[in-house]
Design a protein around this motif. Structure first.
Motif, PDB file in Angstrom:
ATOM      1  N   LEU A  67       5.719  -8.747  15.347  1.00 44.24           N
ATOM      2  CA  LEU A  67       4.626  -7.775  15.370  1.00 44.24           C
ATOM      3  C   LEU A  67       4.919  -6.585  14.469  1.00 44.24           C
ATOM      4  N   MET A  68       6.158  -6.135  14.464  1.00 38.78           N
ATOM      5  CA  MET A  68       6.513  -4.949  13.685  1.00 38.78           C
ATOM      6  C   MET A  68       6.704  -5.249  12.202  1.00 38.78           C
ATOM      7  N   ASP A  69       6.944  -6.510  11.853  1.00 39.05           N
ATOM      8  CA  ASP A  69       7.185  -6.868  10.467  1.00 39.05           C
ATOM      9  C   ASP A  69       5.916  -7.257   9.708  1.00 39.05           C
ATOM     10  N   ARG A  70       4.751  -7.030  10.293  1.00 36.86           N
ATOM     11  CA  ARG A  70       3.504  -7.348   9.598  1.00 36.86           C
ATOM     12  C   ARG A  70       3.399  -6.518   8.331  1.00 36.86           C
ATOM     13  N   GLU A  71       2.752  -7.097   7.349  1.00 36.37           N
ATOM     14  CA  GLU A  71       2.601  -6.403   6.074  1.00 36.37           C
ATOM     15  C   GLU A  71       1.701  -5.185   6.228  1.00 36.37           C
ATOM     16  N   MET A  72       2.178  -4.067   5.749  1.00 35.74           N
ATOM     17  CA  MET A  72       1.416  -2.825   5.807  1.00 35.74           C
ATOM     18  C   MET A  72       0.994  -2.454   4.389  1.00 35.74           C
ATOM     19  N   MET A  73       0.014  -1.568   4.305  1.00 36.09           N
ATOM     20  CA  MET A  73      -0.426  -1.088   3.001  1.00 36.09           C
ATOM     21  C   MET A  73       0.670  -0.240   2.369  1.00 36.09           C
ATOM     22  N   SER A  74       0.750  -0.348   1.067  1.00 32.55           N
ATOM     23  CA  SER A  74       1.677   0.528   0.343  1.00 32.55           C
ATOM     24  C   SER A  74       1.066   1.927   0.335  1.00 32.55           C
ATOM     25  N   PRO A  75       1.877   2.954   0.063  1.00 31.38           N
ATOM     26  CA  PRO A  75       1.324   4.317   0.011  1.00 31.38           C
ATOM     27  C   PRO A  75       0.165   4.460  -0.979  1.00 31.38           C
ATOM     28  N   SER A  76       0.249   3.790  -2.122  1.00 32.39           N
ATOM     29  CA  SER A  76      -0.846   3.895  -3.104  1.00 32.39           C
ATOM     30  C   SER A  76      -2.101   3.174  -2.601  1.00 32.39           C
ATOM     31  N   GLU A  77      -1.936   2.029  -1.944  1.00 32.50           N
ATOM     32  CA  GLU A  77      -3.094   1.321  -1.377  1.00 32.50           C
ATOM     33  C   GLU A  77      -3.736   2.147  -0.266  1.00 32.50           C
ATOM     34  N   ARG A  78      -2.911   2.771   0.547  1.00 37.93           N
ATOM     35  CA  ARG A  78      -3.425   3.605   1.635  1.00 37.93           C
ATOM     36  C   ARG A  78      -4.206   4.798   1.076  1.00 37.93           C
ATOM     37  N   GLU A  79      -3.659   5.410   0.017  1.00 35.88           N
ATOM     38  CA  GLU A  79      -4.333   6.552  -0.610  1.00 35.88           C
ATOM     39  C   GLU A  79      -5.678   6.126  -1.189  1.00 35.88           C
ATOM     40  N   GLU A  80      -5.714   4.963  -1.828  1.00 31.18           N
ATOM     41  CA  GLU A  80      -6.965   4.445  -2.386  1.00 31.18           C
ATOM     42  C   GLU A  80      -7.981   4.187  -1.262  1.00 31.18           C
ATOM     43  N   PHE A  81      -7.519   3.623  -0.173  1.00 28.18           N
ATOM     44  CA  PHE A  81      -8.376   3.336   0.979  1.00 28.18           C
ATOM     45  C   PHE A  81      -8.943   4.636   1.555  1.00 28.18           C
TER      46      PHE A  81
END
Length: 156
Positions: free
Chosen positions: A123-137
């Protein structure tokens, strides 16, 4: 239902989804219920939590089953029937999830280190957004908010 052990003689499932009047959804077996009694006893009740998750393609909901009556070793929880809105049969998928989770029912209150539990690690190792993807979102939502402020029209 393919597993006959999960189905009663009348075709209903043994695992139920109960919606309380406060909106909480619970999945469990009904341990004891008499028609003329005001109480119902639930066996190993788990609360169904709807959790939004931000992914690379947007927001996705998934469900989490959590111990409803935390910090107790009691497996049977008794509640008043008048706090129940509906009781429905659980789907095959919900039954499978419920059975998988109740295996560790009595250990949920203990803090488990990520490395000590394979399920927690997954559960904890799921892929998360990168900081740049998060900023774009976040920029997309900020732009939308600015657009809403500029227009007085209702968006549907």
């Amino acid at each position: 239902m393919s597993n006959s052990a999960e189905v009663n003689k009348d075709g209903t499932t043994k695992i139920k989804v109960i919606k309380l009047i406060n909106g909480t959804d619970i999945v469990c077996e009904i341990a004891h219920a008499e028609q003329k009694q005001p109480l119902i006893t639930l066996d190993k009740p788990l609360e169904i939590k709807y959790v939004p998750q931000i992914t690379n393609i947007g927001i996705k909901d998934y469900i989490a089953l959590v111990k409803w009556a935390g910090y107790t070793n009691d497996k049977h929880i008794t509640i008043p029937k008048d706090k129940i809105m509906t009781i429905t049969n659980a789907s095959k998928e919900m039954i499978k999830s419920y059975r998988a989770v109740i295996v560790d029912y009595n250990t949920y209150d203990k803090l488990i280190r990520r490395e000590e539990n394979e399920r927690t690690k997954k559960l904890m190792d799921r892929e998360m957004m990168s900081p740049s993807e998060r900023e774009e979102f976040e920029d997309i939502f900020d732009n939308f908010e600015q657009f809403k402020k500029k227009t007085k029209d209702t968006l549907h």
